[in-house]
Structure formats: C-alpha cells, structure tokens
Design a protein around this motif. Structure first.
Motif, PDB file in Angstrom:
ATOM      1  N   ARG A 100      13.026   3.963  24.828  1.00  0.00           N
ATOM      2  CA  ARG A 100      13.078   2.882  23.825  1.00  0.00           C
ATOM      3  C   ARG A 100      11.787   2.081  23.858  1.00  0.00           C
ATOM      4  NH1 ARG A 100      16.357  -0.126  20.513  1.00  0.00           N
ATOM      5  NH2 ARG A 100      16.122  -2.369  20.669  1.00  0.00           N
ATOM      6  N   ARG A 101      11.224   1.850  25.045  1.00  0.00           N
ATOM      7  CA  ARG A 101       9.959   1.135  25.161  1.00  0.00           C
ATOM      8  C   ARG A 101       8.846   1.886  24.440  1.00  0.00           C
ATOM      9  NH1 ARG A 101       9.145   0.733  30.937  1.00  0.00           N
ATOM     10  NH2 ARG A 101      11.354   0.650  31.203  1.00  0.00           N
ATOM     11  N   LYS A 102       8.835   3.220  24.579  1.00  0.00           N
ATOM     12  CA  LYS A 102       7.815   4.020  23.902  1.00  0.00           C
ATOM     13  C   LYS A 102       7.950   3.916  22.395  1.00  0.00           C
ATOM     14  CE  LYS A 102       6.548   8.021  25.441  1.00  0.00           C
ATOM     15  NZ  LYS A 102       6.561   9.410  25.889  1.00  0.00           N
ATOM     16  N   VAL A 103       9.191   3.928  21.898  1.00  0.00           N
ATOM     17  CA  VAL A 103       9.421   3.805  20.461  1.00  0.00           C
ATOM     18  C   VAL A 103       8.966   2.437  19.977  1.00  0.00           C
ATOM     19  CG1 VAL A 103      11.201   3.657  18.675  1.00  0.00           C
ATOM     20  CG2 VAL A 103      11.292   5.494  20.357  1.00  0.00           C
ATOM     21  N   VAL A 104       9.308   1.395  20.741  1.00  0.00           N
ATOM     22  CA  VAL A 104       8.922   0.036  20.354  1.00  0.00           C
ATOM     23  C   VAL A 104       7.404  -0.100  20.375  1.00  0.00           C
ATOM     24  CG1 VAL A 104       9.015  -2.389  21.061  1.00  0.00           C
ATOM     25  CG2 VAL A 104      11.098  -1.019  21.037  1.00  0.00           C
ATOM     26  N   ASN A 105       6.737   0.451  21.413  1.00  0.00           N
ATOM     27  CA  ASN A 105       5.276   0.388  21.482  1.00  0.00           C
ATOM     28  C   ASN A 105       4.632   1.127  20.314  1.00  0.00           C
ATOM     29  OD1 ASN A 105       5.337  -1.145  23.792  1.00  0.00           O
ATOM     30  ND2 ASN A 105       5.049   0.590  25.164  1.00  0.00           N
ATOM     31  N   ALA A 106       5.146   2.296  19.995  1.00  0.00           N
ATOM     32  CA  ALA A 106       4.605   3.062  18.869  1.00  0.00           C
ATOM     33  C   ALA A 106       4.815   2.308  17.568  1.00  0.00           C
ATOM     34  CB  ALA A 106       5.269   4.440  18.802  1.00  0.00           C
ATOM     35  N   GLN A 107       5.965   1.681  17.431  1.00  0.00           N
ATOM     36  CA  GLN A 107       6.246   0.907  16.219  1.00  0.00           C
ATOM     37  C   GLN A 107       5.298  -0.288  16.135  1.00  0.00           C
ATOM     38  OE1 GLN A 107      10.282  -0.445  15.931  1.00  0.00           O
ATOM     39  NE2 GLN A 107       9.978  -1.383  13.941  1.00  0.00           N
ATOM     40  N   ASP A 108       5.062  -0.965  17.252  1.00  0.00           N
ATOM     41  CA  ASP A 108       4.134  -2.102  17.265  1.00  0.00           C
ATOM     42  C   ASP A 108       2.728  -1.670  16.881  1.00  0.00           C
ATOM     43  OD1 ASP A 108       6.141  -3.830  17.997  1.00  0.00           O
ATOM     44  OD2 ASP A 108       5.620  -3.843  20.129  1.00  0.00           O
ATOM     45  N   GLU A 109       2.277  -0.549  17.433  1.00  0.00           N
ATOM     46  CA  GLU A 109       0.940  -0.049  17.111  1.00  0.00           C
ATOM     47  C   GLU A 109       0.829   0.305  15.631  1.00  0.00           C
ATOM     48  OE1 GLU A 109      -0.295   3.111  19.696  1.00  0.00           O
ATOM     49  OE2 GLU A 109       0.285   2.001  21.483  1.00  0.00           O
ATOM     50  N   LEU A 110       1.866   0.937  15.101  1.00  0.00           N
ATOM     51  CA  LEU A 110       1.870   1.295  13.687  1.00  0.00           C
ATOM     52  C   LEU A 110       1.819   0.038  12.823  1.00  0.00           C
ATOM     53  CD1 LEU A 110       2.133   3.389  11.410  1.00  0.00           C
ATOM     54  CD2 LEU A 110       4.608   3.184  11.647  1.00  0.00           C
ATOM     55  N   GLU A 111       2.629  -0.955  13.176  1.00  0.00           N
ATOM     56  CA  GLU A 111       2.648  -2.192  12.399  1.00  0.00           C
ATOM     57  C   GLU A 111       1.297  -2.908  12.458  1.00  0.00           C
ATOM     58  OE1 GLU A 111       5.989  -4.415  13.836  1.00  0.00           O
ATOM     59  OE2 GLU A 111       7.424  -3.100  12.844  1.00  0.00           O
ATOM     60  N   GLN A 112       0.642  -2.896  13.618  1.00  0.00           N
ATOM     61  CA  GLN A 112      -0.673  -3.523  13.740  1.00  0.00           C
ATOM     62  C   GLN A 112      -1.707  -2.790  12.886  1.00  0.00           C
ATOM     63  OE1 GLN A 112      -1.523  -3.601  17.914  1.00  0.00           O
ATOM     64  NE2 GLN A 112      -0.059  -5.229  18.343  1.00  0.00           N
ATOM     65  N   SER A 113      -1.664  -1.464  12.914  1.00  0.00           N
ATOM     66  CA  SER A 113      -2.604  -0.678  12.111  1.00  0.00           C
ATOM     67  C   SER A 113      -2.395  -0.929  10.625  1.00  0.00           C
ATOM     68  CB  SER A 113      -2.443   0.815  12.404  1.00  0.00           C
ATOM     69  OG  SER A 113      -2.762   1.092  13.738  1.00  0.00           O
ATOM     70  N   VAL A 114      -1.149  -0.946  10.212  1.00  0.00           N
ATOM     71  CA  VAL A 114      -0.845  -1.194   8.802  1.00  0.00           C
ATOM     72  C   VAL A 114      -1.259  -2.612   8.419  1.00  0.00           C
ATOM     73  CG1 VAL A 114       1.045  -1.455   7.152  1.00  0.00           C
ATOM     74  CG2 VAL A 114       0.970   0.523   8.671  1.00  0.00           C
ATOM     75  N   SER A 115      -1.043  -3.545   9.305  1.00  0.00           N
ATOM     76  CA  SER A 115      -1.439  -4.923   9.031  1.00  0.00           C
ATOM     77  C   SER A 115      -2.946  -5.028   8.833  1.00  0.00           C
ATOM     78  CB  SER A 115      -0.985  -5.822  10.179  1.00  0.00           C
ATOM     79  OG  SER A 115      -1.401  -7.138   9.966  1.00  0.00           O
ATOM     80  N   ARG A 116      -3.710  -4.350   9.686  1.00  0.00           N
ATOM     81  CA  ARG A 116      -5.172  -4.359   9.536  1.00  0.00           C
ATOM     82  C   ARG A 116      -5.583  -3.696   8.224  1.00  0.00           C
ATOM     83  NH1 ARG A 116      -5.001  -3.404  15.265  1.00  0.00           N
ATOM     84  NH2 ARG A 116      -5.059  -1.177  14.908  1.00  0.00           N
ATOM     85  N   LEU A 117      -4.932  -2.617   7.863  1.00  0.00           N
ATOM     86  CA  LEU A 117      -5.241  -1.934   6.608  1.00  0.00           C
ATOM     87  C   LEU A 117      -4.896  -2.817   5.414  1.00  0.00           C
ATOM     88  CD1 LEU A 117      -6.221   0.595   5.176  1.00  0.00           C
ATOM     89  CD2 LEU A 117      -3.916   1.537   5.392  1.00  0.00           C
ATOM     90  N   ARG A 118      -3.769  -3.488   5.488  1.00  0.00           N
ATOM     91  CA  ARG A 118      -3.388  -4.398   4.394  1.00  0.00           C
ATOM     92  C   ARG A 118      -4.403  -5.533   4.256  1.00  0.00           C
ATOM     93  NH1 ARG A 118       3.124  -4.763   4.977  1.00  0.00           N
ATOM     94  NH2 ARG A 118       3.572  -3.084   3.533  1.00  0.00           N
ATOM     95  N   GLU A 119      -4.884  -6.045   5.395  1.00  0.00           N
ATOM     96  CA  GLU A 119      -5.893  -7.111   5.344  1.00  0.00           C
ATOM     97  C   GLU A 119      -7.149  -6.627   4.621  1.00  0.00           C
ATOM     98  OE1 GLU A 119      -6.622  -8.442   9.338  1.00  0.00           O
ATOM     99  OE2 GLU A 119      -4.579  -9.211   9.562  1.00  0.00           O
ATOM    100  N   LEU A 120      -7.548  -5.389   4.922  1.00  0.00           N
ATOM    101  CA  LEU A 120      -8.720  -4.835   4.249  1.00  0.00           C
ATOM    102  C   LEU A 120      -8.483  -4.676   2.753  1.00  0.00           C
ATOM    103  CD1 LEU A 120      -9.754  -2.051   6.796  1.00  0.00           C
ATOM    104  CD2 LEU A 120     -10.988  -4.167   6.308  1.00  0.00           C
ATOM    105  N   LEU A 121      -7.289  -4.217   2.400  1.00  0.00           N
ATOM    106  CA  LEU A 121      -6.977  -3.973   0.993  1.00  0.00           C
ATOM    107  C   LEU A 121      -6.624  -5.255   0.240  1.00  0.00           C
ATOM    108  CD1 LEU A 121      -4.842  -0.726   1.295  1.00  0.00           C
ATOM    109  CD2 LEU A 121      -7.194  -0.937   0.490  1.00  0.00           C
ATOM    110  N   ALA A 122      -6.377  -6.337   0.957  1.00  0.00           N
ATOM    111  CA  ALA A 122      -5.981  -7.592   0.313  1.00  0.00           C
ATOM    112  C   ALA A 122      -7.164  -8.355  -0.268  1.00  0.00           C
ATOM    113  CB  ALA A 122      -5.242  -8.480   1.319  1.00  0.00           C
ATOM    114  N   ASN A 123      -8.343  -7.855  -0.068  1.00  0.00           N
ATOM    115  CA  ASN A 123      -9.536  -8.505  -0.591  1.00  0.00           C
ATOM    116  C   ASN A 123      -9.404  -8.654  -2.107  1.00  0.00           C
ATOM    117  OD1 ASN A 123     -12.103  -9.232  -1.405  1.00  0.00           O
ATOM    118  ND2 ASN A 123     -13.125  -7.872   0.049  1.00  0.00           N
ATOM    119  N   ALA A 124      -9.548  -9.888  -2.588  1.00  0.00           N
ATOM    120  CA  ALA A 124      -9.371 -10.172  -4.021  1.00  0.00           C
ATOM    121  C   ALA A 124     -10.376  -9.404  -4.882  1.00  0.00           C
ATOM    122  CB  ALA A 124      -9.492 -11.667  -4.275  1.00  0.00           C
TER     123      ALA A 124
END
Length: 102
Positions: free
Chosen positions: A5-29
């Motif tokens: 479960r820890r591995k799943v949670v860690n993988a999910q956290d990493e995925l969410e962080q990566s997506v968040s960074r990508l969204r920040e890049l794409l959020a440029n007006a």
C-alpha cells in the motif's frame, strides 16, 4: 499501512506531483490561444481520470485477492493443523541445523 500500500501511495503521490508540474506549465495564460495546448489540457484531464480509475480498480482487486488468500490460509490451518505443526517443526530443525553449523 502495509508495504504494498505504501508503494501504491508513493507512486500515486509521484504521479500527482508530475501532473501538477505539467499543469503549471500548461496553465500559462500565453498558451490559452493555442488550440494544441487546449487539446493537450483536455487529454491530460481525461488521462488522469482513467489512471485514477485504474489505480482504484487495482487496489480493490489486490484487496480482494489478499482477503481470499487469508481466508484460504485460515481454512487450511484449521482443517490441517498437524501438517502446519509438522512443517513448522521441520523448518525449525533445518534452521537450527544451519545456524548450528556456524
């Protein structure tokens, strides 16, 4: 919390962080007027939804298998207690022999 479960949670956290960074890049007006960026944002959101659904399905399936294995083990131990005792005794003898050789 178990190791798997820890591995799943860690993988999910990493995925969410990566997506968040990508969204920040794409959020440029400045990128709002580019159709490809809008399409990429939409595909990203759809893909995330699919990944989350798949991850939830995998976790539920793993839980179901774990419960089934626990139930089967419990039934076997109650049905065949002497085989379990014999196996534990044999494992203890082998372990004692190996440790005694040092």
């Amino acid at each position: 919390m178990g190791f798997g479960r820890r591995k799943v949670v860690n993988a999910q956290d990493e995925l969410e962080q990566s997506v968040s960074r990508l969204r920040e890049l794409l959020a440029n007006a400045d990128l709002d007027n580019i159709p490809e960026v809008l399409q990429l944002r939409k595909r990203l959101d759809e893909g995330l939804s699919e990944v989350q659904d798949s991850a939830i399905d995998v976790v539920h399936e793993a839980k179901r298998h774990a419960r089934h294995a626990a139930r089967a083990t419990n039934e076997y131990v109650h049905d065949e207690p002497w085989q379990i005792v014999g196996g534990a005794l044999a494992a203890g003898v082998v372990l004692g022999f190996l440790l005694g050789r040092r």
